[in-house]
Every structure is written in structure tokens, then in C-alpha cells.
Scaffold this motif. Structure first.
Motif, mmCIF file in Angstrom:
data_model
loop_
_atom_site.group_PDB
_atom_site.id
_atom_site.type_symbol
_atom_site.label_atom_id
_atom_site.label_comp_id
_atom_site.label_asym_id
_atom_site.label_seq_id
_atom_site.Cartn_x
_atom_site.Cartn_y
_atom_site.Cartn_z
ATOM 1 N N HIS A 144 -45.267 -64.121 43.492
ATOM 2 C CA HIS A 144 -46.188 -64.032 42.354
ATOM 3 C C HIS A 144 -45.652 -63.019 41.308
ATOM 4 C CE1 HIS A 144 -48.963 -64.358 45.984
ATOM 5 N NE2 HIS A 144 -49.736 -64.772 45.026
ATOM 6 N N LEU A 145 -44.620 -62.226 41.678
ATOM 7 C CA LEU A 145 -43.938 -61.254 40.673
ATOM 8 C C LEU A 145 -43.117 -62.150 39.836
ATOM 9 C CD1 LEU A 145 -43.296 -58.605 39.187
ATOM 10 C CD2 LEU A 145 -41.758 -58.166 41.261
ATOM 11 N N ALA A 146 -42.164 -62.934 40.658
ATOM 12 C CA ALA A 146 -41.395 -63.726 39.587
ATOM 13 C C ALA A 146 -42.111 -64.661 38.838
ATOM 14 C CB ALA A 146 -40.729 -64.711 40.802
ATOM 15 N N TYR A 147 -43.404 -65.344 39.095
ATOM 16 C CA TYR A 147 -44.241 -66.161 38.375
ATOM 17 C C TYR A 147 -44.551 -65.225 37.031
ATOM 18 C CZ TYR A 147 -48.148 -68.791 36.623
ATOM 19 O OH TYR A 147 -48.886 -69.505 35.663
ATOM 20 N N GLU A 148 -44.931 -63.924 37.153
ATOM 21 C CA GLU A 148 -45.365 -63.169 36.111
ATOM 22 C C GLU A 148 -44.322 -63.012 35.078
ATOM 23 O OE1 GLU A 148 -47.690 -59.911 36.807
ATOM 24 O OE2 GLU A 148 -49.119 -60.828 38.028
ATOM 25 N N LEU A 149 -42.930 -62.673 35.364
ATOM 26 C CA LEU A 149 -42.134 -62.270 34.802
ATOM 27 C C LEU A 149 -41.370 -63.748 34.213
ATOM 28 C CD1 LEU A 149 -39.906 -60.058 37.102
ATOM 29 C CD2 LEU A 149 -41.250 -59.293 34.998
ATOM 30 N N ASP A 150 -41.519 -64.877 34.754
ATOM 31 C CA ASP A 150 -41.349 -65.834 34.024
ATOM 32 C C ASP A 150 -42.240 -66.384 32.860
ATOM 33 O OD1 ASP A 150 -39.162 -66.356 35.849
ATOM 34 O OD2 ASP A 150 -40.101 -67.829 37.119
ATOM 35 N N GLU A 151 -43.393 -65.875 33.099
ATOM 36 C CA GLU A 151 -44.480 -66.301 32.017
ATOM 37 C C GLU A 151 -44.155 -65.310 30.925
ATOM 38 O OE1 GLU A 151 -47.357 -68.395 32.080
ATOM 39 O OE2 GLU A 151 -45.924 -69.077 33.314
ATOM 40 N N GLY A 152 -43.317 -64.511 30.841
ATOM 41 C CA GLY A 152 -43.057 -63.472 29.627
ATOM 42 C C GLY A 152 -42.811 -62.093 30.157
ATOM 43 N N PRO A 153 -42.295 -61.219 29.308
ATOM 44 C CA PRO A 153 -41.899 -59.862 29.551
ATOM 45 C C PRO A 153 -43.152 -59.146 30.006
ATOM 46 C CG PRO A 153 -40.955 -60.416 27.276
ATOM 47 C CD PRO A 153 -41.871 -61.484 27.763
ATOM 48 N N ALA A 154 -43.149 -58.615 31.123
ATOM 49 C CA ALA A 154 -44.319 -57.829 31.801
ATOM 50 C C ALA A 154 -43.871 -56.257 31.968
ATOM 51 C CB ALA A 154 -44.653 -58.459 33.101
ATOM 52 N N ASP A 155 -44.773 -55.490 31.594
ATOM 53 C CA ASP A 155 -44.591 -54.035 31.919
ATOM 54 C C ASP A 155 -45.523 -53.699 33.134
ATOM 55 O OD1 ASP A 155 -47.174 -53.889 30.815
ATOM 56 O OD2 ASP A 155 -46.595 -52.403 29.260
ATOM 57 N N ARG A 156 -46.159 -54.439 33.864
ATOM 58 C CA ARG A 156 -46.730 -54.257 34.970
ATOM 59 C C ARG A 156 -47.173 -55.468 35.797
ATOM 60 N NH1 ARG A 156 -52.393 -51.757 33.498
ATOM 61 N NH2 ARG A 156 -51.036 -50.156 32.499
ATOM 62 N N PHE A 157 -47.302 -55.325 37.246
ATOM 63 C CA PHE A 157 -47.471 -56.354 38.095
ATOM 64 C C PHE A 157 -48.801 -56.439 38.616
ATOM 65 C CE2 PHE A 157 -46.302 -57.595 42.640
ATOM 66 C CZ PHE A 157 -46.866 -58.826 42.439
ATOM 67 N N ALA A 158 -49.432 -57.351 38.467
ATOM 68 C CA ALA A 158 -51.052 -57.505 39.027
ATOM 69 C C ALA A 158 -50.657 -57.746 40.648
ATOM 70 C CB ALA A 158 -51.524 -58.579 38.599
ATOM 71 N N LEU A 159 -50.782 -56.556 41.441
ATOM 72 C CA LEU A 159 -50.052 -56.774 42.793
ATOM 73 C C LEU A 159 -51.350 -57.289 43.534
ATOM 74 C CD1 LEU A 159 -48.350 -55.979 45.095
ATOM 75 C CD2 LEU A 159 -49.410 -53.824 44.887
ATOM 76 N N ALA A 160 -52.694 -57.235 43.283
ATOM 77 C CA ALA A 160 -53.800 -57.638 43.790
ATOM 78 C C ALA A 160 -55.019 -57.715 42.915
ATOM 79 C CB ALA A 160 -54.268 -56.699 44.847
ATOM 80 N N PRO A 161 -56.038 -58.497 43.259
ATOM 81 C CA PRO A 161 -57.254 -58.527 42.258
ATOM 82 C C PRO A 161 -58.123 -57.068 42.760
ATOM 83 C CG PRO A 161 -57.554 -60.068 44.350
ATOM 84 C CD PRO A 161 -56.032 -59.504 44.359
ATOM 85 N N ASP A 162 -58.979 -56.695 41.832
ATOM 86 C CA ASP A 162 -59.698 -55.493 41.983
ATOM 87 C C ASP A 162 -60.771 -55.985 43.069
ATOM 88 O OD1 ASP A 162 -61.744 -56.738 40.478
ATOM 89 O OD2 ASP A 162 -61.426 -55.217 38.733
ATOM 90 N N GLU A 163 -61.633 -54.692 43.052
ATOM 91 C CA GLU A 163 -62.590 -54.924 44.029
ATOM 92 C C GLU A 163 -63.647 -55.774 43.590
ATOM 93 O OE1 GLU A 163 -60.875 -50.487 43.810
ATOM 94 O OE2 GLU A 163 -61.596 -52.144 42.374
ATOM 95 N N LEU A 164 -64.029 -56.062 42.398
ATOM 96 C CA LEU A 164 -64.862 -56.833 41.995
ATOM 97 C C LEU A 164 -64.371 -58.458 42.181
ATOM 98 C CD1 LEU A 164 -65.847 -55.407 38.515
ATOM 99 C CD2 LEU A 164 -67.498 -55.636 40.398
ATOM 100 N N HIS A 165 -63.229 -58.595 41.924
ATOM 101 C CA HIS A 165 -62.539 -59.954 42.298
ATOM 102 C C HIS A 165 -63.010 -60.261 43.689
ATOM 103 C CE1 HIS A 165 -60.478 -61.229 38.041
ATOM 104 N NE2 HIS A 165 -61.714 -61.898 38.250
ATOM 105 N N LYS A 166 -62.525 -59.180 44.571
ATOM 106 C CA LYS A 166 -62.479 -59.488 46.242
ATOM 107 C C LYS A 166 -63.725 -59.611 46.477
ATOM 108 C CE LYS A 166 -58.343 -56.261 46.703
ATOM 109 N NZ LYS A 166 -58.047 -55.117 47.210
#
Length: 234
Positions: A144-166
Motif C-alpha cells: 500500500h505504501l509503495a503504491y502511494e509513493l509510486d503515484e507521486g511524492p507523499a508526505d504522509r501514508f494513509a495507513l487505514a480508513p477512518d472510523e466513518l469509512h470502516k
């Protein structure tokens, strides 16, 4: 002077992590010691996650995504990918160790005994935190992290959906800032837990059987949760 790792093995889990978090960016001379603490911590977290994941189906739990298992432990390929990610971006040690020893976690789904809803009714009508939002533990893996970095420069990693998405509502994500090597990662976007540390969040999650949202309303927690809960040893 006793090492952080030595103190951690003697049971000073919370004190050691509180001191490591207070350091901010890690001095070079403490990196190896702090990394050993992070590794030991996430090995233990992985064991707890595996225990809960194995027990969930026995309670009637059904994943919100039929293609996603509750737990996918890391493989050798995951660890090789983490090695490459470390050279691309600064990772907090707790996040790096989590990617290496915990892997992908997905406890979101439906379970009547746990008052957990995703596809089923009732749909929450309040906002988190609260009894409508058990906040099932979910963690992205190295891919998941590699995919986000491949999409472009990232200063944060979406580790999980939040409570609403869950809970199958429109929401956001729980994010980890990247780019700085600290001992513990900040976890941003967690309702009711402003800038909580990743280790503390995982400690609360394991203490509540993988559903830390119940810590806000323990008197309403389902009885079945007792079979998943424990006193964290990390």
C-alpha cells in the motif's frame, strides 16, 4: 546506563515508548537501540493480531470485502520491499517495524455478536467517536505504501480508513507523516485521539480486542468482546 531495549524487556513498555516519542528525530547513537524496541514491539503486536484474526470467524465475523482476509502476515517479499522503501523516504521506526512484522490487517465487516456493522443495518446516525463506531483495526502493508509513493511524492501514508469509512460511510483516513526518522509514528485523523502515537493506538486496539472505539464507551461494549480482549504486553 541501561538501554531502552533492556528496560523494555523488563516490562517498562509504556515508559520506554513515552521517552522515545519525546526524543523527536532520533540521534544516530540511539537508532539501533530504538529500532530493537520497535522490532520487539511489532513482533508482539503481530502475534496479538494473528490471535484475534483467527478468533473472529468463530464469532460470525464476515469481512466487508470478501477478497480481504482479516490478517495477511508479511512475507520475505514484503521485507525486501520495506528495505527499498526505507531508502526512498524516511520512515518512523514503529511504522517500519509494523510493515515488517504485522502486515495487512482488516477487521472491518459485519458481526452481530460484536455490534459491528458494515453492510448490515443499522446505519450510524452520529459522528465518531462513540458506540456506533467500534473502529475495527485496519492496517495497510508495504505494498500500500509503495503504491502511494509510486503515484507521486507523499508526505504522509494513509495507513487505514477512518472510523466513518470502516462503517461504510463517506470519510477520510488515518495517516502517518513520512520523511522524518522518529521512534514512533504519529497517527493523524483518529477521532478522539489527537495525534496519537501508532504504538499507543495499537496498544489500545489490542486491549479492546481489535476494536478500540469501545474504549470511549466501555459500559456499552458487547459481551462477546471479552473473548478477544487482553492486557497488551508491549
Amino acid at each position: 546506563m541501561t538501554s531502552y531495549y533492556g528496560r523494555y524487556l523488563r516490562g517498562e513498555h509504556e515508559a520506554v515508548w513515552a521517552e522515545l516519542r519525546a526524543l523527536g528525530p532520533l540521534p544516530d547513537e540511539l537508532w539501533e537501540d530504538a529500532a530493537a524496541v520497535a522490532e520487539e514491539t511489532m513482533v508482539r503486536v503481530g502475534q496479538h493480531v494473528a490471535r484475534i484474526a483467527a478468533a473472529l470467524p468463530e464469532l460470525g465475523w464476515v469481512s466487508s470485502d470478501r477478497l480481504v482476509e482479516p490478517h495477511q502476515p508479511p512475507t520475505g517479499a514484503d521485507n525486501a520491499l520495506v528495505d527499498s522503501l526505507v531508502t526512498r523516504v524516511g520512515l518512523p521506526l514503529s511504522l517500519e517495524a509494523c510493515l515488517r512484522h504485522v502486515g495487512e490487517v482488516w477487521f472491518a465487516g459485519d458481526c452481530e455478536l460484536l455490534f459491528l456493522t458494515y453492510h448490515q443495518e443499522p446505519t450510524p446516525t452520529t459522528l465518531p467517536p462513540g458506540p456506533d463506531y467500534p473502529d475495527p483495526l485496519c492496517l495497510g502493508n508495504a505494498y500500500h505504501l509503495a503504491y502511494e509513493l509510486d503515484e507521486g511524492p507523499a508526505d504522509r501514508f494513509a495507513l487505514a480508513p477512518d472510523e466513518l469509512h470502516k462503517a461504510n460511510l463517506s470519510g477520510g483516513t488515518h495517516d502517518v507523516p513520512l520523511g522524518e526518522v522518529t521512534a514512533d509514528a504519529d497517527l493523524l485523523g483518529v477521532a478522539g485521539r489527537d495525534r496519537v502515537g501508532l504504538v499507543e493506538y495499537l496498544r489500545t486496539s489490542i486491549a479492546w480486542g481489535g476494536f478500540p472505539g469501545w474504549s470511549f464507551r466501555p459500559e456499552l461494549a458487547p459481551e462477546a468482546l471479552i473473548t478477544l480482549r487482553c492486557d497488551p504486553d508491549f
